[in-house]
Design a protein around this motif. Structure first.
Motif, PDB file in Angstrom:
ATOM      1  N   SER A 451       0.994  -0.984   0.010  1.00  0.00           N
ATOM      2  CA  SER A 451      -0.019  -0.153   0.158  1.00  0.00           C
ATOM      3  C   SER A 451       1.236   1.075  -0.201  1.00  0.00           C
ATOM      4  O   SER A 451       1.867   1.585   0.754  1.00  0.00           O
ATOM      5  CB  SER A 451      -0.909  -0.423   1.572  1.00  0.00           C
ATOM      6  N   ALA A 452       0.938   1.699  -0.937  1.00  0.00           N
ATOM      7  CA  ALA A 452       1.057   3.336  -1.015  1.00  0.00           C
ATOM      8  C   ALA A 452       0.338   4.727  -0.570  1.00  0.00           C
ATOM      9  O   ALA A 452       0.545   5.521  -0.901  1.00  0.00           O
ATOM     10  CB  ALA A 452       1.920   3.899  -2.155  1.00  0.00           C
ATOM     11  N   HIS A 453      -1.389   4.015  -0.232  1.00  0.00           N
ATOM     12  CA  HIS A 453      -1.975   5.194  -0.400  1.00  0.00           C
ATOM     13  C   HIS A 453      -2.685   4.234   1.135  1.00  0.00           C
ATOM     14  O   HIS A 453      -4.350   4.008   1.236  1.00  0.00           O
ATOM     15  CB  HIS A 453      -3.230   5.314  -1.052  1.00  0.00           C
ATOM     16  N   GLN A 454      -3.013   5.208   2.265  1.00  0.00           N
ATOM     17  CA  GLN A 454      -3.728   5.349   3.529  1.00  0.00           C
ATOM     18  C   GLN A 454      -4.520   6.326   3.695  1.00  0.00           C
ATOM     19  O   GLN A 454      -4.227   7.364   3.268  1.00  0.00           O
ATOM     20  CB  GLN A 454      -2.794   5.186   4.754  1.00  0.00           C
ATOM     21  N   MET A 455      -5.747   5.623   3.358  1.00  0.00           N
ATOM     22  CA  MET A 455      -6.934   6.816   3.988  1.00  0.00           C
ATOM     23  C   MET A 455      -7.836   6.866   5.125  1.00  0.00           C
ATOM     24  O   MET A 455      -7.122   4.901   5.623  1.00  0.00           O
ATOM     25  CB  MET A 455      -7.861   6.241   2.589  1.00  0.00           C
ATOM     26  N   GLY A 456      -8.491   6.913   6.088  1.00  0.00           N
ATOM     27  CA  GLY A 456      -9.210   6.289   6.832  1.00  0.00           C
ATOM     28  C   GLY A 456      -9.444   6.465   7.965  1.00  0.00           C
ATOM     29  O   GLY A 456      -7.327   6.861   8.107  1.00  0.00           O
ATOM     30  N   GLY A 457      -9.525   6.654   8.998  1.00  0.00           N
ATOM     31  CA  GLY A 457      -8.627   6.524  10.042  1.00  0.00           C
ATOM     32  C   GLY A 457      -9.803   7.345  11.697  1.00  0.00           C
ATOM     33  O   GLY A 457      -9.662   7.329  12.992  1.00  0.00           O
ATOM     34  N   CYS A 458     -10.137   8.124  10.669  1.00  0.00           N
ATOM     35  CA  CYS A 458     -11.005   9.520  11.529  1.00  0.00           C
ATOM     36  C   CYS A 458     -11.955  10.315  10.634  1.00  0.00           C
ATOM     37  O   CYS A 458     -11.613  11.531   9.929  1.00  0.00           O
ATOM     38  CB  CYS A 458     -10.305  11.101  12.256  1.00  0.00           C
ATOM     39  N   ALA A 459     -12.491   9.130  10.093  1.00  0.00           N
ATOM     40  CA  ALA A 459     -13.317   8.896   9.172  1.00  0.00           C
ATOM     41  C   ALA A 459     -14.551  10.108   9.563  1.00  0.00           C
ATOM     42  O   ALA A 459     -15.175  10.944  10.303  1.00  0.00           O
ATOM     43  CB  ALA A 459     -14.507   7.708   9.045  1.00  0.00           C
ATOM     44  N   MET A 460     -14.714  10.288   8.595  1.00  0.00           N
ATOM     45  CA  MET A 460     -15.755  12.716   8.179  1.00  0.00           C
ATOM     46  C   MET A 460     -16.874  11.281   7.507  1.00  0.00           C
ATOM     47  O   MET A 460     -17.127  10.650   7.174  1.00  0.00           O
ATOM     48  CB  MET A 460     -15.860  13.345   7.228  1.00  0.00           C
ATOM     49  N   GLY A 461     -18.051  12.042   8.591  1.00  0.00           N
ATOM     50  CA  GLY A 461     -19.847  11.394   8.105  1.00  0.00           C
ATOM     51  C   GLY A 461     -20.604  12.089   8.879  1.00  0.00           C
ATOM     52  O   GLY A 461     -20.565  13.795   9.398  1.00  0.00           O
ATOM     53  N   GLY A 462     -21.720  12.448   8.687  1.00  0.00           N
ATOM     54  CA  GLY A 462     -22.974  12.819   8.904  1.00  0.00           C
ATOM     55  C   GLY A 462     -23.578  12.498  10.205  1.00  0.00           C
ATOM     56  O   GLY A 462     -24.292  13.147  11.543  1.00  0.00           O
ATOM     57  N   SER A 463     -23.138  11.590  11.034  1.00  0.00           N
ATOM     58  CA  SER A 463     -23.634  11.408  13.096  1.00  0.00           C
ATOM     59  C   SER A 463     -22.365  11.010  13.697  1.00  0.00           C
ATOM     60  O   SER A 463     -21.783   9.873  13.452  1.00  0.00           O
ATOM     61  CB  SER A 463     -24.733  10.139  12.352  1.00  0.00           C
TER      62      SER A 463
END
Ligand SMILES: Cc1cc2nc3c(=O)[nH]c(=O)nc-3n(C[C@H](O)[C@H](O)[C@H](O)COP(=O)(O)OP(=O)(O)OC[C@H]3O[C@@H](n4cnc5c(N)ncnc54)[C@H](O)[C@@H]3O)c2cc1C
Ligand code: SF4
Length: 520
Positions: A451-463
């Motif tokens: 992997s060279a693309h790490q994403m997420g872990g502090c997810a943005m969302g509506g709730s």
């Protein structure tokens, strides 16, 4: 007013500094955010745990670059070692060492963030002016096929022969000499990374940047962050020097990237009701290695300039992927390509004739695909992070099919041999052998994944029940804490993530500025 860049060896005693905004991390998210805040007249202090290295330090050697500028000396991996993780750790973060591919966010991903994850106000039209500005400032331009190196041309030709969709990639470069060393730090400053663009701009306008300073903990009183406690690292050993830097800011923005941002929140006791560290996405990659009669010399030339999204959507329940090529430098090849002993030695000897295709799989968009997790290994302040990422039948099916497509593409482009990424590689000598991939073992460590693309872990969302930050990037449970980097993605993207992070930070800066006290 001119700011300053301080390095660890200049910080010889404990210090306390005050400012409007403390930005932790200097990569794609932090670099843009800091620039936009300084432009609005705010007093910004930036902390970066990596070193301050510039073109004078970039000697084109992998042996220098990986230990100096990558997380965990480029040895970061999932807990079971099944996925190796390349991630930047230097002033400029990933933008200093990445391969320059620049894509806007696919509209269907933004739509999914809205419809499935409840993100508000973030669509293509809203982001367009931010991307326009960034594309101008960072000189993001098409890299035409005539300038592609042979490694990329082979992908282009294979795609053409099999009738698959193909495109050329935009790159953030200016007067690029096509040396091919992007992953080792650009020695000519052609790459328009944060290191040579927005960070110097911000310093010129007053920002104070502290390199070799690692934020260990956020201190909170009620709903507000009152201080960032950081260790000064010795630049020669990268170990804590014993000195501390404390930043007292009106607002704190955590921009340490996926994996490190959730880790900092967890070290600070911030869990967002168990959501911090969840939904980590890695764009897991499998590599197919082709050997050609001609010299490919995939270590020279602009590294990543052709792509295909032909297989990105394989329908419900199936893992899709993006096709690209990586640069093939010897150390990177030796750890990502297959084989052992004499077979591996032979493959390394044949390196100038090798072409590699990467299938970058799109995770987090299928029902039930929650990705991986980031946790702390122990209670101690210096405990390493623990990254877990379960690879299931769903992933292995996708990897197997992706490898079959890659092998066919490589044979169509003229490969005389194709090797799979298995620990005992499947050796294919013609298209007729592609079926052998069905009989290969698909399991952790038996088939290499990176992997060279790490994403997420502090997810943005509506709730607040399902996410860590709201649609303004504010941590749900603290008034003056924001997360501005790739960790806020609720899913992966299916394209290289840098430009999405840059755009998100440029757009999100208005919310961070507003939290300081109304100056937007
Ligand atoms: C080899 C490689 C090639 C890539 N190629 C491409 C490409 O061609 N195109 C593309 O779009 N993307 C590419 N990427 C990915 C891209 O660079 C990243 O997705 C992007 O840089 C992530 O941005 P970010 O702001 O989330 O984090 P980063 O850019 O990783 O920045 C985070 C920074 O914060 C620092 N930090 C972390 N924790 C702390 C702390 N506690 N205290 C102080 N500092 C801290 C880190 O050292 C790091 O410098 C590549 C990545 C790599 C490694
Ligand atoms: S290919 Fe261009 S941007 Fe990359 S290191 Fe070489 S000169 Fe710099």
């Amino acid at each position: 007013m001119s700011g300053r860049i301080f390095t660890g060896d200049e910080l010889t005693e404990d210090r306390v500094v005050t400012c409007d905004v403390c930005v932790v991390g200097s990569g794609a998210g932090g670099g843009v955010l800091a620039h936009e805040l300084v432009r609005r007249g705010l007093d910004v202090v930036m902390l970066e745990e990596g070193g301050y290295r510039t073109r004078r330090d970039f000697d084109l050697k992998e042996a220098t670059a990986y230990p100096a500028m990558y997380q965990e000396l480029a040895n970061r991996a999932t807990d079971d070692l099944a996925i190796s993780i390349l991630q930047g750790r230097t002033v400029g973060g990933g933008t200093t060492v990445n391969w320059c591919a620049s894509f806007r966010t696919p509209p269907e991903i933004l739509q999914r963030w809205r419809d499935v994850h409840g993100v508000k106000g973030l669509d293509e039209a809203t982001l367009a002016p931010h991307w326009d500005w960034l594309e101008e400032r960072l000189h993001i331009r098409d890299w035409p096929i005539e300038r592609a190196n042979r490694n990329n041309q082979l992908l282009w030709e294979g795609l053409g022969k099999l009738g698959y969709s193909r495109g050329t990639v935009k790159r953030n470069v200016k007067a690029c000499a096509a040396l091919g060393a992007c992953g080792l730090g650009c020695p000519t400053d052609a790459k328009q990374s944060m290191l040579v663009t927005l960070i110097p701009d911000a310093v010129e306008q007053g920002m104070r940047l502290f390199a070799n300073v690692s934020a260990r903990k956020l201190e909170l009183e009620g709903m507000r962050v009152t201080a960032v406690h950081a260790d000064v690292l010795d630049p020669r050993t990268d170990r804590p020097s014993g000195r501390r830097l404390t930043v007292k800011a009106k607002v704190t923005a955590v921009c340490g990237g996926a994996i490190n941002s959730p880790a900092l929140l967890l070290r600070s006791g911030l869990t967002a009701r168990g959501r911090v560290g969840k939904r980590l996405f890695l764009h897991p990659v499998v590599v197919s290695t082709g050997r050609f009669r001609e010299r490919v010399e995939a270590f020279y030339g602009a590294p990543l300039t052709v792509y295909s999204r032909e297989f990105i959507d394989r329908g419900p329940g199936k893992l899709g992927w993006l096709l690209e090529v990586p640069p093939i430098h010897p150390v990177l090849a030796s750890v990502t390509m297959p084989g052992f002993g004499a077979a591996h030695q032979e493959m390394m000897e044949q390196l100038p004739y090798a072409n590699a295709l990467i299938s970058i799989t799109l995770d987090g968009v299928q029902p039930g695909d929650e990705g991986g997790t980031v946790a702390l290994r122990g209670e101690r302040e210096y405990s390493r992070v623990k990254v877990e990422y379960p690879l299931t039948d769903f992933h292995w099916e996708g990897f197997r099919e992706a490898l079959k497509v890659s092998a066919r593409l490589q044979f169509a482009a003229g490969a005389e041999q194709v090797l799979s990424p298995h620990s005992s590689p499947v050796v294919m000598r013609s298209e007729q052998d592609v079926g052998l991939l069905d009989r290969a073992p698909y399991a952790p460590l038996l088939c290499r994944v990176a992997s060279a693309h790490q994403m997420g872990g502090c997810a943005m969302g509506g709730s607040a029940k399902t996410s860590v930050v709201d649609s303004t990037l504010r941590y749900w449970d603290a008034d003056n804490l924001f997360v501005v980097d790739g960790s806020v993605f609720p899913t992966a993207l299916g394209v290289n993530p840098m430009e999405t992070i840059l755009g998100l930070a440029h757009w999100g800066s208005q919310h961070v500025a507003a939290a300081v006290g109304g100056r937007v």
